[in-house]
Write an enzyme that holds these catalytic residues in place. Structure first.
Site, PDB file in Angstrom:
ATOM      1  N   ASN A 268       0.921  -1.248   0.067  1.00 15.98           N
ATOM      2  CA  ASN A 268      -0.100  -0.014  -0.119  1.00 15.98           C
ATOM      3  C   ASN A 268       0.856   1.303  -0.059  1.00 15.98           C
ATOM      4  O   ASN A 268       1.415   1.776   1.076  1.00 15.98           O
ATOM      5  CB  ASN A 268      -0.992  -0.145   1.173  1.00 15.98           C
ATOM      6  CG  ASN A 268      -1.739   1.175   1.162  1.00 15.98           C
ATOM      7  OD1 ASN A 268      -1.814   2.133   0.429  1.00 15.98           O
ATOM      8  ND2 ASN A 268      -2.742   1.247   2.186  1.00 15.98           N
TER       9      ASN A 268
ATOM     10  N   LYS B  82       3.258   0.860   3.322  1.00 20.25           N
ATOM     11  CA  LYS B  82       3.038  -0.363   3.973  1.00 20.25           C
ATOM     12  C   LYS B  82       3.095  -1.671   3.238  1.00 20.25           C
ATOM     13  O   LYS B  82       2.797  -1.630   1.877  1.00 20.25           O
ATOM     14  CB  LYS B  82       1.676  -0.191   4.561  1.00 20.25           C
ATOM     15  CG  LYS B  82       1.291   0.968   5.505  1.00 20.25           C
ATOM     16  CD  LYS B  82      -0.058   1.084   5.789  1.00 20.25           C
ATOM     17  CE  LYS B  82      -0.335   2.516   6.822  1.00 20.25           C
ATOM     18  NZ  LYS B  82      -1.695   2.570   7.032  1.00 20.25           N
TER      19      LYS B  82
ATOM     20  N   HIS C  19     -12.824   2.381   0.458  1.00 19.93           N
ATOM     21  CA  HIS C  19     -12.571   1.243   1.684  1.00 19.93           C
ATOM     22  C   HIS C  19     -13.141  -0.049   1.194  1.00 19.93           C
ATOM     23  O   HIS C  19     -13.188  -1.006   2.291  1.00 19.93           O
ATOM     24  CB  HIS C  19     -12.994   2.079   2.876  1.00 19.93           C
ATOM     25  CG  HIS C  19     -12.431   3.203   3.306  1.00 19.93           C
ATOM     26  ND1 HIS C  19     -13.127   4.199   3.592  1.00 19.93           N
ATOM     27  CD2 HIS C  19     -11.194   3.426   3.468  1.00 19.93           C
ATOM     28  CE1 HIS C  19     -12.349   5.404   4.156  1.00 19.93           C
ATOM     29  NE2 HIS C  19     -11.138   4.965   4.077  1.00 19.93           N
TER      30      HIS C  19
ATOM     31  N   ASN D 266      -8.220   8.077   9.755  1.00 16.11           N
ATOM     32  CA  ASN D 266      -8.096   9.512   9.029  1.00 16.11           C
ATOM     33  C   ASN D 266      -8.997   9.603   7.818  1.00 16.11           C
ATOM     34  O   ASN D 266      -9.442  10.605   7.467  1.00 16.11           O
ATOM     35  CB  ASN D 266      -6.274   9.459   8.682  1.00 16.11           C
ATOM     36  CG  ASN D 266      -6.182  10.835   8.037  1.00 16.11           C
ATOM     37  OD1 ASN D 266      -6.304  11.899   8.665  1.00 16.11           O
ATOM     38  ND2 ASN D 266      -5.616  11.211   7.027  1.00 16.11           N
TER      39      ASN D 266
ATOM     40  N   GLU E 240      -6.515  -5.134   5.258  1.00 17.28           N
ATOM     41  CA  GLU E 240      -6.663  -4.827   3.572  1.00 17.28           C
ATOM     42  C   GLU E 240      -5.391  -5.620   3.044  1.00 17.28           C
ATOM     43  O   GLU E 240      -5.682  -6.030   1.874  1.00 17.28           O
ATOM     44  CB  GLU E 240      -6.392  -3.254   3.453  1.00 17.28           C
ATOM     45  CG  GLU E 240      -7.609  -2.622   3.963  1.00 17.28           C
ATOM     46  CD  GLU E 240      -7.295  -1.264   4.184  1.00 17.28           C
ATOM     47  OE1 GLU E 240      -8.245  -0.335   3.625  1.00 17.28           O
ATOM     48  OE2 GLU E 240      -6.530  -0.858   4.474  1.00 17.28           O
TER      49      GLU E 240
END
Length: 408
Positions: A7, A14, A181, A210, A381
């Site tokens: 990500n 990440k 999301h 966030n 995720e």
């Protein structure tokens, strides 16, 4: 073998390494977050391997960018870890797939070019997601790169929810609600359906961090969500405004505001940060205790309550409410306040279980007499992206196996 999930953001990278066992994606054995990649940042890599945590500064050599240094460190880390599985593919989280990509796809030059056309729809995320793919393609040229989309989970939404009250000619150009999301919601839904039979019913999922949104799902499929054409709509967020009367923007234009000024206002100067004038971090606002901090917290919480009510109306009732994301997973007070205000639905929270639900696993926090189940589910995720990549690779292998059998 394993799938490396990535990500890539504007200031962080990440990653997580998920082994494959009997064709099934397992929980990560390696996860990490490289922060401080923005210009003049202080890059640092935090990572965990088989439960042991590590932290080290990121050295950036002369002539290299911090992102290139991060990429080099990820590759070196995977190579030096003892007993780490070999990487079979790299799965990338991509925020926006538009109306074109409704499932994960193998990245090609043509795919990258099409995805770049959606940059203006998610300017905080999309360009950095795609730059991550480009960098990993160059560094791991022998591995398939697979794009996994946050918008894909919402492809099941009915037109009555995704269409704006605008001329059809604009909808034909792609001006519609998409929702985001999706990788998080896909993971939450899979866990709920493993944990409770009610997970197959009327569910509202709250991804609160966030970036924040809600999703209404029926029988496991998205039917409505608070985010829309861009990642600005719906709930108040860390630095994003959430839902806003379009007349405000017309007014600002009349006052001489430029596109760049409005974009900065809506994406980076609003939300918790804008209302409080203190921080976009809910933890800092809780600790601050000032009137402005409390005003921002109250406004954020109110929007969650209000939009949850709207989604419950779309579902015709509620069987499960699930909290996730950095705020949803860790803010005990927010969960208690939301559930108290939604008690008219028959929600009853167990205060002790709510206090305990800050761990790494799915945890039910409703009382025995609650008409609605309430869960806290830490999202993953990366694992969903790895699953998507493994499934796509398997699909590609199956025709080859079938063709080989036919020739035999």
């Amino acid at each position: 073998m394993a799938i490396l999930a990535v990500n890539a953001g504007s200031s962080s990278l990440k990653f997580s390494l998920h082994p494959l066992q009997d064709g099934q994606v397992q929980p990560f054995v390696l996860s990490g977050n490289i922060q401080g990649l923005e210009p003049q940042g202080s890059p640092c890599m935090d990572w965990t391997y088989r439960g042991k945590k590590h932290s080290e500064p990121l050295a950036v050599s002369a002539g290299s960018s911090s992102f290139e240094a991060a990429l080099h460190n990820v590759r070196a880390l995977v190579n030096r870890l003892e007993a780490a599985p070999d990487i079979e593919a790299i799965a990338h989280r991509v925020v926006h797939g538009g109306g074109v990509f409704t499932q994960s796809v193998l990245v090609t030059d043509e795919v990258l070019q099409r995805l770049a056309s959606f940059n203006s729809l998610a300017p905080l995320h999309q360009p950095h997601n795609l730059e991550g793919i480009r960098q990993f393609r160059a560094a791991f040229a022998h591995l398939p790169q697979i794009a996994c989309f946050d918008t894909a989970f919402h492809a099941s939404m009915p037109e009555v929810d995704f269409a704006f009250a605008l001329p059809q000619s604009l909808q034909a150009q792609g001006v519609r609600r998409y929702g985001f999301h999706g990788l998080s919601y896909q993971y939450i839904m899979s866990v709920l359906q493993e944990q409770t039979l009610r997970g197959r019913g009327r569910v509202v999922m709250a991804h609160l961090g966030n970036g924040a949104s809600l999703c209404a799902a029926l029988a496991g499929s998205s039917v409505a969500t608070t985010m829309g054409f861009s990642a600005l709509d719906g709930l108040m967020m860390g630095t994003r405004s959430g839902a806003l009367d379009a007349g405000v923007l017309l007014y600002l234009m009349e006052q001489g505001w430029t596109h760049a000024q409005m974009e900065k206002l809506l994406y980076k100067q609003s939300g918790l940060l804008g209302v409080s004038g203190i921080s976009a971090d809910m933890r800092k606002l809780r600790a601050d205790g000032s009137e402005n901090a409390q005003r921002a917290i109250n406004q954020f919480t109110h929007r969650v309550i209000r939009e949850t009510g709207a989604l419950v109306a779309c579902l015709g009732g509620l069987d499960v409410l699930a909290f996730s994301g950095g705020i949803g997973e860790n803010d005990v007070e927010l969960r208690a306040h939301v559930c108290e205000r939604l008690s008219w639905l028959g929600i009853r929270m167990d205060a002790q279980r709510n206090q305990e639900a800050t761990g790494k696993h799915a945890y039910a926090i409703h009382a025995p007499d609650s008409s609605v189940e309430v869960w806290v589910i830490p999202t993953d995720e990366g694992r969903v992206a790895a699953r998507e990549a493994a499934a796509l690779l398997e699909q590609q292998r199956t025709p080859l196996v079938a063709a080989g059998s036919a020739l035999a």
